[in-house]
Design an enzyme around this catalytic site. Structure first.
Site, PDB file in Angstrom:
ATOM      1  N   SER A  14       0.878  -1.238  -0.025  1.00 25.45           N
ATOM      2  CA  SER A  14       0.155   0.241  -0.248  1.00 25.45           C
ATOM      3  C   SER A  14       0.799   1.358  -0.134  1.00 25.45           C
ATOM      4  O   SER A  14       2.195   1.009  -0.395  1.00 25.45           O
ATOM      5  CB  SER A  14      -0.691   0.061   1.166  1.00 25.45           C
ATOM      6  OG  SER A  14       0.150  -0.294   2.070  1.00 25.45           O
ATOM      7  N   ILE A  16       3.322   4.342  -0.364  1.00 27.64           N
ATOM      8  CA  ILE A  16       4.774   4.785  -0.717  1.00 27.64           C
ATOM      9  C   ILE A  16       5.227   4.027  -1.480  1.00 27.64           C
ATOM     10  O   ILE A  16       4.810   3.329  -3.399  1.00 27.64           O
ATOM     11  CB  ILE A  16       5.234   5.212  -0.036  1.00 27.64           C
ATOM     12  CG1 ILE A  16       5.400   6.960   0.737  1.00 27.64           C
ATOM     13  CG2 ILE A  16       6.828   5.502  -0.905  1.00 27.64           C
ATOM     14  CD1 ILE A  16       5.677   7.361   1.595  1.00 27.64           C
ATOM     15  N   ASP A  64       8.972 -11.012   7.196  1.00 35.39           N
ATOM     16  CA  ASP A  64       9.633  -9.657   8.336  1.00 35.39           C
ATOM     17  C   ASP A  64      10.470  -9.255   8.061  1.00 35.39           C
ATOM     18  O   ASP A  64      12.059 -10.329   8.404  1.00 35.39           O
ATOM     19  CB  ASP A  64       8.896 -10.397   9.771  1.00 35.39           C
ATOM     20  CG  ASP A  64       9.188  -9.767  10.737  1.00 35.39           C
ATOM     21  OD1 ASP A  64      10.074  -8.313  10.648  1.00 35.39           O
ATOM     22  OD2 ASP A  64       9.484 -10.283  12.045  1.00 35.39           O
ATOM     23  N   VAL A  65      10.430  -8.082   7.674  1.00 35.21           N
ATOM     24  CA  VAL A  65      12.052  -7.125   7.207  1.00 35.21           C
ATOM     25  C   VAL A  65      12.753  -8.145   8.314  1.00 35.21           C
ATOM     26  O   VAL A  65      14.403  -7.106   7.996  1.00 35.21           O
ATOM     27  CB  VAL A  65      12.208  -6.155   6.264  1.00 35.21           C
ATOM     28  CG1 VAL A  65      11.548  -5.933   5.134  1.00 35.21           C
ATOM     29  CG2 VAL A  65      11.600  -5.084   7.505  1.00 35.21           C
ATOM     30  N   ASN A  91      12.063   0.345   1.551  1.00 35.37           N
ATOM     31  CA  ASN A  91      10.251   1.408   1.847  1.00 35.37           C
ATOM     32  C   ASN A  91       9.390   0.587   3.141  1.00 35.37           C
ATOM     33  O   ASN A  91       9.126   1.929   3.630  1.00 35.37           O
ATOM     34  CB  ASN A  91       9.519   1.209   0.497  1.00 35.37           C
ATOM     35  CG  ASN A  91       7.713   2.003   1.375  1.00 35.37           C
ATOM     36  OD1 ASN A  91       8.061   3.195   1.487  1.00 35.37           O
ATOM     37  ND2 ASN A  91       6.924   0.826   1.124  1.00 35.37           N
ATOM     38  N   TYR A 156      11.675   6.840  16.022  1.00 30.67           N
ATOM     39  CA  TYR A 156      11.699   6.538  14.614  1.00 30.67           C
ATOM     40  C   TYR A 156      12.566   7.605  14.531  1.00 30.67           C
ATOM     41  O   TYR A 156      13.565   6.980  13.286  1.00 30.67           O
ATOM     42  CB  TYR A 156      10.338   7.107  14.614  1.00 30.67           C
ATOM     43  CG  TYR A 156      10.136   7.146  12.807  1.00 30.67           C
ATOM     44  CD1 TYR A 156       9.550   5.771  12.420  1.00 30.67           C
ATOM     45  CD2 TYR A 156      10.103   8.403  11.824  1.00 30.67           C
ATOM     46  CE1 TYR A 156       9.972   6.189  11.194  1.00 30.67           C
ATOM     47  CE2 TYR A 156       9.567   8.276  11.289  1.00 30.67           C
ATOM     48  CZ  TYR A 156       9.519   6.876  10.576  1.00 30.67           C
ATOM     49  OH  TYR A 156       9.261   7.901   8.729  1.00 30.67           O
ATOM     50  N   THR A 191      -0.329   8.454   3.970  1.00 36.36           N
ATOM     51  CA  THR A 191      -0.057   6.753   3.950  1.00 36.36           C
ATOM     52  C   THR A 191      -0.927   6.285   4.837  1.00 36.36           C
ATOM     53  O   THR A 191      -1.144   7.187   5.837  1.00 36.36           O
ATOM     54  CB  THR A 191       0.918   6.529   4.208  1.00 36.36           C
ATOM     55  OG1 THR A 191       1.694   6.963   4.698  1.00 36.36           O
ATOM     56  CG2 THR A 191       2.241   6.627   2.519  1.00 36.36           C
TER      57      THR A 191
END
Length: 259
Positions: A14, A16, A64-65, A91, A156, A191
């Site tokens: 979804s 970006i 799961d990155v 991303n 973050y 987003t």
């Protein structure tokens, strides 16, 4: 464009990621969408396959990155399905807010794992093939949070600053191997992450959703949210063969918020 025209887009279900995948398909790439939600990936796969005229195909891989073994398996499967990976767009990401004194170790580690460790693991997985072919593009979707500080999202911000540092280090390490590494740094973009931020502002302050959106947009000198397609256009530009001298850069897509 080379014969190797397979691009992997993490967080491709979804927002970006989906916009980037659509643009790369239009440019003739085969695209593997990666993410954690299979149903969302498959829905996006169907939409892209039906709505975009392309020479490439659209594949999906759940991952799961932040899980090393899962990343290795997903990239092996993607390569088996659509061929050598010519481009990686990192991303996938998450954003959670909390004042620093209320930021738990679990939240801190989650932000680093998904946003930074995930970028590292996925990038490492494509290097052997790109180095062998002496050609490749790695594009990290960071944030203006990689370029400046924001209150109440320290974990973050730290993770995204790390992504930019990793981008610059990889760019230098790979400069003579035909691989470019760049970061695209969007401001607040329409987003699901921004939708969640709006809901948090509404629940914590009692403001309306419109007021919350206006507050987030106020940091952009253009007074608006960035659109996913605008971020995708920056990625497409970096992917072009004639962008091969651009590496180690942070391209801000933010209406002038950062310059």
């Amino acid at each position: 464009m080379s014969d190797a025209t397979h691009a992997v887009v993490t967080g491709g279900g979804s927002g970006i990621g989906a916009a980037i995948a659509r643009g790369l398909l239009q440019d003739g790439y085969a695209v593997t969408l990666m993410g954690r939600n299979l149903a969302k990936l498959q829905a996006q796969q169907a939409e892209l396959s039906a709505g975009v005229s392309t020479f490439g195909r659209v594949g999906v891989q759940t991952v799961d990155v932040a899980d090393e073994a899962a990343v290795q398996a997903a990239f092996a499967a993607a390569t088996a399905g659509l061929g050598p990976i010519a481009m990686l767009v990192n991303n996938a990401g998450q954003a959670e807010s909390a004042p620093l004194h209320r930021t738990s170790l679990a939240l801190w580690q989650q932000m680093l794992s998904v946003n930074l460790t995930g970028t590292f693991l996925c990038s490492r997985e494509v290097l052997a093939g790109m180095t062998e072919r002496r050609q490749g593009r790695i594009i990290n979707v960071a944030s203006t949070a990689a370029l400046k500080g924001y209150a109440y999202v320290a974990a973050y911000v730290a993770a995204k600053h790390g992504v930019l540092g990793l981008t610059r280090a990889m760019a230098l390490e790979l400069a003579k191997k035909g691989i470019t590494v760049n970061a695209v740094c969007p401001g607040y973009t329409e987003t699901e992450i921004v939708d969640s931020a709006v809901q948090r502002i509404v629940s914590k302050t009692g403001r309306t959703a419109e007021e919350a959106r206006a507050e987030l947009s106020a940091g952009n000198p253009q007074g608006r949210m960035v659109q996913p397609d605008e971020v995708a256009q920056a990625v497409r530009w970096l992917a072009r063969p004639d962008s091969s001298s651009i590496t180690g850069q942070a391209i801000a897509v933010c209406g002038g918020e950062v310059m």
